[in-house]
Design a protein around this motif. Structure first.
Motif, PDB file in Angstrom:
ATOM      1  N   GLY A  49      -1.142   7.758 -12.576  1.00 55.13           N
ATOM      2  CA  GLY A  49      -1.935   7.917 -11.251  1.00 55.13           C
ATOM      3  C   GLY A  49      -1.009   8.254 -10.187  1.00 55.13           C
ATOM      4  O   GLY A  49       0.171   7.935 -10.312  1.00 55.13           O
ATOM      5  N   PRO A  50      -1.520   8.839  -9.064  1.00 56.00           N
ATOM      6  CA  PRO A  50      -0.598   8.819  -7.856  1.00 56.00           C
ATOM      7  C   PRO A  50      -0.409   7.690  -7.221  1.00 56.00           C
ATOM      8  O   PRO A  50      -1.153   6.783  -7.498  1.00 56.00           O
ATOM      9  CB  PRO A  50      -1.762   9.752  -7.140  1.00 56.00           C
ATOM     10  CG  PRO A  50      -3.129   9.570  -7.453  1.00 56.00           C
ATOM     11  CD  PRO A  50      -3.026   9.012  -8.929  1.00 56.00           C
ATOM     12  N   ASP A  51       0.738   7.505  -6.321  1.00 58.27           N
ATOM     13  CA  ASP A  51       0.853   6.255  -5.463  1.00 58.27           C
ATOM     14  C   ASP A  51      -0.582   6.213  -4.463  1.00 58.27           C
ATOM     15  O   ASP A  51      -0.999   7.350  -4.037  1.00 58.27           O
ATOM     16  CB  ASP A  51       1.950   6.416  -4.791  1.00 58.27           C
ATOM     17  CG  ASP A  51       3.227   6.388  -5.693  1.00 58.27           C
ATOM     18  OD1 ASP A  51       2.817   6.010  -7.079  1.00 58.27           O
ATOM     19  OD2 ASP A  51       4.392   6.578  -5.270  1.00 58.27           O
ATOM     20  N   GLU A  52      -0.865   5.115  -4.119  1.00 55.20           N
ATOM     21  CA  GLU A  52      -1.951   5.089  -3.218  1.00 55.20           C
ATOM     22  C   GLU A  52      -1.981   3.933  -2.322  1.00 55.20           C
ATOM     23  O   GLU A  52      -1.111   3.044  -2.619  1.00 55.20           O
ATOM     24  CB  GLU A  52      -3.125   5.005  -4.138  1.00 55.20           C
ATOM     25  CG  GLU A  52      -3.224   3.947  -5.258  1.00 55.20           C
ATOM     26  CD  GLU A  52      -4.602   3.879  -6.085  1.00 55.20           C
ATOM     27  OE1 GLU A  52      -5.658   4.477  -5.424  1.00 55.20           O
ATOM     28  OE2 GLU A  52      -4.577   3.666  -7.193  1.00 55.20           O
ATOM     29  N   SER A  53      -2.545   3.937  -1.580  1.00 58.93           N
ATOM     30  CA  SER A  53      -2.822   2.579  -0.602  1.00 58.93           C
ATOM     31  C   SER A  53      -4.324   2.016  -0.625  1.00 58.93           C
ATOM     32  O   SER A  53      -5.312   3.187  -0.512  1.00 58.93           O
ATOM     33  CB  SER A  53      -2.314   2.971   0.883  1.00 58.93           C
ATOM     34  OG  SER A  53      -0.990   2.852   1.044  1.00 58.93           O
ATOM     35  N   ARG A  54      -4.366   0.940  -0.911  1.00 56.83           N
ATOM     36  CA  ARG A  54      -6.047   0.377  -1.047  1.00 56.83           C
ATOM     37  C   ARG A  54      -5.810  -1.234   0.040  1.00 56.83           C
ATOM     38  O   ARG A  54      -5.244  -2.062  -0.271  1.00 56.83           O
ATOM     39  CB  ARG A  54      -6.230  -0.086  -2.436  1.00 56.83           C
ATOM     40  CG  ARG A  54      -7.349   0.305  -3.013  1.00 56.83           C
ATOM     41  CD  ARG A  54      -7.649  -0.071  -4.242  1.00 56.83           C
ATOM     42  NE  ARG A  54      -7.439   0.983  -5.544  1.00 56.83           N
ATOM     43  CZ  ARG A  54      -7.356   0.748  -6.865  1.00 56.83           C
ATOM     44  NH1 ARG A  54      -7.370  -0.514  -7.094  1.00 56.83           N
ATOM     45  NH2 ARG A  54      -7.134   1.788  -7.690  1.00 56.83           N
TER      46      ARG A  54
END
Lengths: 346, 212
Positions: free
Chosen positions: B51-56
């Protein structure tokens, strides 16, 4: 246990092999002839001058541990593809050190030859039992040869040099081949053998044996490479550039048990007859192109048979034997085993 | 301090704790074989890294983050590292199976944390193991015991690789049964470790004593 997988033999000249997803696709004159999943294969052996393979297929095979080799139509090895050299450099260094040490080489080679001769003797004794009733004369010739070979096996243990081992083996091998004709119950006088001739084979039986030995050699070489051993550095066979000496060493213990018995079965059941051979102007006898397929099929079939491995005490297919023995040899070189337990058939 | 070309993979620590011989087979003898377990693990890791890096909710999630420690001589990749607001750094390692009795998984995770600490000059007090069979996270505190275990394993693996020594096989049904290297290791064959020569001589005599 590692599974013994199939070898794909390609004998149709003009074939082109390419990768199709996780399978090898065989193309010929613009048509797809066959598709085989790579995970079902252990090796791909091509027999012909005009058979090619794509780089993508070679890479996928290297990744999956599937060997691809190219041979002349008569089975002479030409080339093989492989990925980067794998396996353990420490193991190979140890292999070279042992090969340079005569005493260590003698210890390994003596067991290999003892197994070779014992397995050859088993083939003679089996024939004496099976067919001896009909011909006491044949049974007695086979029995005498078996006894003579047993004496030679005894001498191997006391030989201190590789040259003396080779001498003993040479004597025993000529005894074996001198009675080989008694193993043939097919009374076609044209299918004959007089001693062992290799370069070239001078009679049909030798031609058949030579072809089977090529197949066996190929399997032994692949087995050694997959264990990280150098097939060119032998203990019994001396180094000669291009010669797969260790593969020749390893195949000794299987010659009679695997190859000779397939030859005898084919000849005695008349699946291969005089009509399957042709004689060249020089007197060399060759297996005809169409007949090779029959031999390849019989070879593959034989490799599916199962036995209990005497040392590992596990049920294994015969096709796996070269791999298992190569691993045991590597185990000995690494110091896990105090000696090389060569394969002794019962 | 180790140089960059002396770093060993973090996974070697895990192999070492599972079985020192398995570790030597893979990292010294360069033997590798897949079985169902390793193939499933590989697929799962590929997915975790995929998966892509993400911000949650302010948490930055990185996947497949390369890390190393020159102090311990280790290098590897973290499946997932979460950077929380307020500075909390949380490594998460994905495992296909379930928690095990040996501490190999914890050691692997803690080794990643020690790498992160060294590279980021930060403190990483704990992490999470996510087990596929249970589909839930387990929190792992990195206490002194676990940190010592990582350091000791790193020294042992460095010694093993430097000496090129493969420890002898000891057969243990549960452990060996799940090991993909079983047939390369051949622990059963090594019951004759000191007697392969004797075995061969005996078998040869038996074969030769058969009447012609």
């Amino acid at each position: 246990m590692k599974r013994h997988l199939n070898t794909l033999f390609v004998t149709l000249d003009g074939s082109y092999l390419r990768k199709d997803g996780a399978a090898v696709e065989i193309r010929h004159e613009g048509e797809t002839k066959m598709r085989v999943p790579l995970h079902n294969l252990e090796g791909i052996s091509c027999f012909g001058w005009d058979i090619g393979a794509s780089a993508a297929l070679m890479a996928a095979c290297a990744e999956a541990g599937v060997s691809i080799s190219f041979h002349t139509p008569h089975g002479k090895f030409l080339a093989a593809t492989r990925g980067f050299t794998s396996g353990n450099i420490l193991l190979r260094r140890e292999q070279y050190r042992r090969a340079d040490d005569e005493a260590a080489s003698v210890a390994i080679a003596a067991n290999m030859l003892a197994a070779k001769l014992a397995n050859a003797r088993q083939v003679l004794m089996r024939a004496a039992r099976d067919h001896g009733g009909k011909s006491p004369e044949r049974a007695s010739a086979l029995g005498q040869a078996a006894d003579a070979i047993a004496v030679r096996i005894g001498l191997l243990g006391r030989a201190g040099t590789l040259d003396s081992l080779r001498g003993i083996e040479g004597d025993a091998a000529s005894t074996y081949f001198s009675v080989f004709r008694h193993l043939l119950v097919n009374h076609d006088p044209l299918v004959r053998i007089s001693g062992r001739s290799r370069r070239p084979p001078l009679d049909p039986v030798n031609a058949l044996l030579s072809f089977l030995y090529v197949l066996l050699m190929h399997d032994c070489r692949s087995a050694l490479e997959s264990c990280g051993l150098d097939p060119q550095c032998g203990f019994l066979h001396r180094d000669r550039p291009g010669r797969p000496s260790l593969a020749l060493d390893l195949m000794e213990e299987f010659r009679a048990f695997l190859a000779d018995r397939v030859a005898l079965t084919l000849l005695n059941r008349k699946q291969i007859t005089f009509a399957d051979f042709r004689t060249a102007e020089s007197g060399a006898v060759l297996l005809k192109d169409d007949s090779r397929k029959q031999v390849l099929a019989a070879w593959q079939e034989r490799k599916q048979d199962e036995i209990i491995h005497p040392f590992l005490d596990e049920r294994v297919t015969l096709g796996l034997l070269p791999h298992l023995q190569a691993r045991l040899l590597a185990r000995h070189l690494r110091g896990d085993l105090d000696a090389y337990p060569a394969f002794l058939s019962k | 301090m180790f140089g960059e070309d002396q770093l060993i993979p973090i996974s070697a620590l895990q192999h070492w704790l599972y079985c020192p011989r398995q570790c030597a087979l893979i990292h010294v003898e360069r033997a590798w074989a897949e079985n169902r377990f390793t193939a499933e693990g590989r697929v799962m890791h590929a997915r975790a890294h995929d998966g892509p890096d993400e911000s949650r909710q302010g948490v930055r999630i990185t996947r497949g983050l390369p890390v190393r420690s020159l102090r311990l001589g280790l290098a590897g990749e973290c499946d997932v590292v979460e950077f929380h607001p307020g500075g909390r750094i949380l490594p998460v390692e994905y495992k296909r199976g379930k928690p095990k009795s040996h501490r190999a998984d914890e050691v692997q995770l803690c080794a990643q944390a020690l790498c992160l600490e060294e590279m980021l000059s930060a403190s990483v007090p704990g992490g999470c193991l996510y087990y596929g069979e249970r589909r839930r996270r387990m929190e792992i505190p990195f206490d002194a015991d676990l940190r010592d275990l990582v350091a000791a394993a790193a020294v042992a693996v460095h010694d093993c690789i430097r000496d090129g020594f493969t420890p002898p096989a000891e057969y243990e049904t549960r452990r060996c049964g799940a090991c993909s290297l079983l047939d390369l290791c051949q622990p059963q064959a090594l019951r004759f470790r000191r007697g392969a020569g004797a075995w061969f001589g005996q078998r040869l005599r038996a074969v030769l004593s058969e009447e012609t």
